[in-house]
Design an enzyme around this catalytic site. Structure first.
Site, PDB file in Angstrom:
ATOM      1  N   GLU A  47      54.116 -29.494  26.012  1.00  0.00           N
ATOM      2  CA  GLU A  47      55.365 -29.919  25.401  1.00  0.00           C
ATOM      3  C   GLU A  47      55.959 -28.644  24.798  1.00  0.00           C
ATOM      4  OE1 GLU A  47      55.278 -32.144  21.747  1.00  0.00           O
ATOM      5  OE2 GLU A  47      57.375 -32.755  21.973  1.00  0.00           O
ATOM      6  N   ARG A 272      38.733 -30.525  23.817  1.00  0.00           N
ATOM      7  CA  ARG A 272      39.581 -29.372  23.526  1.00  0.00           C
ATOM      8  C   ARG A 272      38.748 -28.282  22.853  1.00  0.00           C
ATOM      9  NH1 ARG A 272      44.011 -32.299  20.411  1.00  0.00           N
ATOM     10  NH2 ARG A 272      45.036 -30.327  20.752  1.00  0.00           N
ATOM     11  N   LYS A 282      48.915 -27.229  16.498  1.00  0.00           N
ATOM     12  CA  LYS A 282      50.279 -26.689  16.553  1.00  0.00           C
ATOM     13  C   LYS A 282      50.966 -26.861  15.209  1.00  0.00           C
ATOM     14  CE  LYS A 282      51.776 -27.192  21.376  1.00  0.00           C
ATOM     15  NZ  LYS A 282      52.758 -27.890  22.217  1.00  0.00           N
TER      16      LYS A 282
END
Length: 573
Positions: A47, A272, A282
RNA sequence: UGGGGCGUCGCCAAGCGGAAAGGCAUCGGUUUUUGGAGCCGACACUCGGAGGUUCGAAUCCUCCCGCCCCAGCCA
């Protein structure tokens, strides 16, 4: 690119041995069974709402690496379904970072927004099938109706609207007749499902925001959950690799795919990446940038790809790291030391050796003729003869590292001390004859030494041994440079684990950046931005973009391993 | 007390019924004009725990324990 440093950023053609992992097993099985006619097609779906970090690098290497490995294709697709958080700056940075990492998506650059029209058609199709409805509940009400982890939800009062009414309402949402938050389109699935994602999830919401690509064309936007699976399907992605938190969403994606009767990609989830002494979310990285706790997304202390690039990391080392950490479904935190190891291993073979003194102590060689200058030949890289030699000027006055002298040396210290002899790398043996101190402070300000003219090149006819070899730089020839020394951004191994009353900001390392003025050999005066060097006995350094022609700035990318420091630490403890 | 995952050496991670790969870290030794690099060697009698099945289990079964994720009109 250059023979003195190593920015040899080629297309990724790694030939390293690869290890087994559960995803390779799945793909090999699929190929063996000729699933999808043996086709392997992956994608990396970021994104554009922030810069890529090392965790994304793992995903990129996985997705793109696997496709390359099995002769398949890989797409870059921006999942841009939320215009309020996404920006063009981010898509550009993401493309740059992926290219730098060594991957070329060729003509396969896509955006979820490319599919808005198709997605809209899919929504209408579901409405017509009686599988989707427009709901007038507000956000709070929807939450209440959803139930909780252990209690089932209850049906929305709008759940049984007619197909005609839903079609009309959805068209009017599309036309901009309603305000944000007043209506959403929902999938009609099961409000009592134990999987909350199946409790009539929102498919479309009204967002009167300008999209970075479609502008003001749309005022309704698909939710990620209604866009992601179908986007993969449209692109005929065979293996849709994503992180663990989407495991619960898989049944929903498959529900959409099945209702719509379209191509079904296989979703595979992996854990992850977490690294110690840093943060990877983020949101937290954005906070660091916005609150100016770092200089930007590319601050060399950031775990972002652009941060590592600026710091001096090589794409090869990051790819190697991604391969070495493997892939699994177990939550894990990798030691930053492994990343540093991968970098050192790469740079050891490629970086030119130079001498630079970061904390200078003046040495006068009393028996060396005043005004005399000799050019000393030095090997550029003992690991790679093809990198050749260079000449380094030597004179009567030099700088050595302050830490390379001890007036009262501890046991096993084999650097310089009163009366002892050491080798100046590539040059001569010197012996310390006298220590000169500041009368007031007692600080050592200068050493008077003698040299052995027979020892030129660093060895003597009598083959006598010295225990230490020091780096040095001739004072009249030295070039001043700013040197930025980095340490972990956080003092805590897991800064994300916030204790009572604290936030990750409280764990910032106040010494993560130390700026100093160093003296480097004149050969480096012409160093270019991005060039990497090994400052002998210190570590690997790269030229920062802040450099100006006569004001070089070096970043310490990573220090050399230092077994003496370890011994000293132990002695202290 | 719902659902979905995960638990193999300090950190990653192979292993998929025949009896614990590898990497990093660590510790020795060797070598060295970087106390770097290299080279050699050591490093899980045991696989979250307890039962069970089997000639044989980290691998199969049962129960238990622990950790992660999900209640955005974020992704």
């Amino acid at each position: 690119m250059t023979d003195r440093a190593t920015p040899n950023e080629n297309e990724n053609d790694d030939k390293r041995p690869v290890g087994k992992n559960f995803i390779r097993v799945i793909i090999e099985k699929d190929i063996a069974e000729n699933k999808n006619n043996g086709r392997v097609h992956t994608r990396f779906p970021p994104e554009p709402n922030g810069y890529l970090h090392i965790g994304h690098a793992k995903s990129i290497c996985l997705n793109f690496g696997l496709a390359k490995e099995y002769g398949g294709l890989y797409n870059l697709r921006f999942d841009d379904t939320n215009p309020s958080k996404e920006e063009e700056e981010y898509v550009e940075s993401i493309k740059e970072d992926i290219r730098w990492l060594g991957f070329d998506w060729e003509d396969r650059l896509f955006y979820a927004s490319d599919y808005y029209e198709q997605l809209y058609e899919y929504a209408i199709q579901l409405i017509k099938m009686g599988k989707a409805y427009v709901c007038d509940l507000n956000a709070d009400q929807i939450r209440e109706y959803r139930g909780t982890l252990k209690e089932p939800g209850k049906d929305s009062p709008y759940r049984n609207r007619s197909v005609e009414e839903n079609l009309d309402l959805f068209e009017r949402m599309h036309a901009g007749e309603f305000d944000e938050g007043t209506h959403v389109l929902r999938a009609k699935i099961d409000m009592s499902s134990p999987n909350l994602n199946m409790r009539d999830p929102v498919m479309y919401r009204i967002l009167k925001a300008t999209h970075h690509r479609t502008g003001d064309k749309w005022c309704i936007y698909p939710m990620y959950d209604f866009a992601h699976g179908q986007s993969d399907s449209i692109e005929k992605v065979t293996h849709s690799i994503c992180t663990l938190e989407f495991e619960d969403h898989r049944p929903l994606y498959e529900w959409f795919i099945e209702q719509l009767g379209i191509f079904r990609p296989q979703q595979i989830e992996f854990a992850r990446l977490n690294l110690n002494y840093t943060v990877m979310s983020k949101r937290k990285l954005l906070t660091l940038v916005q609150r100016k706790l770092v200089s930007g997304w590319d601050d060399p202390r950031m775990p972002t790809i652009s941060g590592f690039r600026r710091r001096g990391y090589t794409p090869e080392s990051i790819r190697d790291f991604a391969e070495r950490i493997g892939v699994s479904k177990a939550d894990s935190t990798v030691d930053i030391g492994l990343l540093e190891h991968c970098l050192r291993e790469d740079l050891n073979k490629r970086a030119m050796r130079v001498m630079g003194v970061l904390d200078p102590l003046k040495v006068v060689i009393e028996n060396y003729p005043e005004g005399k200058v000799e050019d000393i030949e030095a090997v550029n890289n003992p690991e790679d003869e093809s990198m050749g030699n260079r000449m380094v000027p030597f004179s009567r006055e030099i700088y050595i590292e302050r830490d390379d002298f001890r007036e009262d040396p501890p046991k096993k210290y084999f650097r310089l001390s009163p009366g002892t002899e050491v080798r100046l790398k590539h040059a001569y043996y010197i012996r310390c004859e006298k220590v000169i101190k500041d009368e007031k402070t007692g600080e050592i300000i200068e050493l008077r030494c003698s040299y052995d003219p027979e020892s030129r090149g660093g060895f003597t006819p009598d083959a006598r041994k010295v225990k230490g070899t020091l780096h040095w730089v001739s004072i009249p020839h030295a070039v001043k440079a700013e040197v930025r020394l980095y340490d972990h951004l956080f003092i805590k191994e897991d800064p994300g684990q916030e204790e009572e009353g604290k936030t990750f900001i409280d764990y910032l390392n106040p010494h993560s950046l130390e700026v100093t003025e160093g003296f480097i050999e004149p050969n480096l005066a012409s160093a270019k931005v991005g060039e990497r060097f090994q400052f002998m006995r210190h570590g690997y350094f790269s030229v920062d973009p802040d450099s100006k022609p006569d004001a070089l700035v070096f970043n310490r990318t990573v220090s050399l391993r230092d077994s003496w420091a370890k011994i000293e630490q132990k002695a202290d403890a």
